[in-house]
Design a protein around this motif. Structure first.
Motif: not given
Length: 260
Positions: A24-32, A116-120
């Motif tokens: 989740i952290g990696a996906q959130a960083a990518l989204e940001t 995925l939605m949490t990461a977004k």
């Protein structure tokens, strides 16, 4: 893929997904990073609210009532920043990810769909922190003097984010990407004018005021204004409106969101 070291010094493969929080952290960083590198999204989410605050806060264009204009405008622009990121920006980006098959591929990865939605959502929150910091600095430079309970402000921002995120994901998950682009920008413009962000709601006809006050942008801007400008306590009415929008929007997005 991770490996383990044996006693003989060789490496044995240990296949498997990374821990969920790390994914989740990696996906959130990518989204940001993707959001901050997107010039159009950056213009919508950061530049436009900052320019509106600087312009209307320094030039007497709109009658904002008694007191300094920035004291009225700053809470409304903070609400606009939340809407631009959690609703407009997220709806457009997610809509085109869905169109190009990005969401379909991510849904087949070890990262669960809810994660995925949490990461977004985490990406939205990180962007909002940057927005709030920038807008607060501009407002202070214009002579802003906020009051009130910081916890009430935080609660309003979180509920506003939840409400707009649910609506943005609902739009992105049900409409075509081009329709989402047009509709999200149109809603942004309409709520900018009619949501109490820059023009006070009491400038509208009485019948329209009652309807506009139920919109999430109106509840968020009005609640922030009550706390930050007037030093009010917990704005339960506005929090209740945002809570209803958050529950309805997120539930509808979870029910009707199409990944393909």
């Amino acid at each position: 893929m991770t490996t383990t070291t044996t006693a003989t010094g060789t490496y044995t493969p240990r296949p498997g997904a990374a821990p969920l929080l790390r994914m989740i952290g990696a996906q959130a960083a990518l989204e940001t990073k993707m959001l901050l590198r997107n010039g159009e999204q950056l213009l919508l989410t950061v530049i436009i609210p900052a320019l509106l605050l600087a312009l209307f806060g320094s030039v007497d264009i709109v009658d904002t009532g008694a007191g300094k204009a920035v004291d009225f405008l700053a809470p409304g622009i903070l609400a606009l920043a939340v809407m631009s990121t959690a609703f407009t920006g997220q709806a457009i980006a997610t809509g085109f990810e869905r169109r190009y098959g990005v969401l379909k591929r991510l849904a087949s990865s070890p990262l669960p769909r809810w994660a995925l939605m949490t990461a977004k959502t985490a990406s939205v929150l990180v962007t909002e922190v940057l927005q709030v910091a920038l807008l607060t600095a501009i407002a202070f430079a214009l002579g802003w003097s906020p009051h009130g309970n910081p916890f009430a402000v935080l609660l309003l921002l979180l509920l506003g984010t939840a409400a707009f995120s649910g609506l943005g994901l609902l739009m992105a998950g049900t409409l075509k990407a081009e329709a989402t682009l047009a509709a999200a920008n149109l809603v942004f413009l309409l709520l900018l004018v009619g949501g109490g962000v820059i023009v006070p709601l009491d400038k509208f006809p009485p019948g329209a005021q009652d309807v506009l006050a139920l919109l999430p942008i109106s509840a968020l801007s009005d609640g922030l204004r009550d706390v930050l400008q007037h030093g009010a306590g917990m704005p339960w009415g506005d929090l209740g409106i945002l809570g209803v929008w958050a529950v309805v929007g997120l539930a509808a997005a979870g029910r009707f969101f199409r990944w393909e």
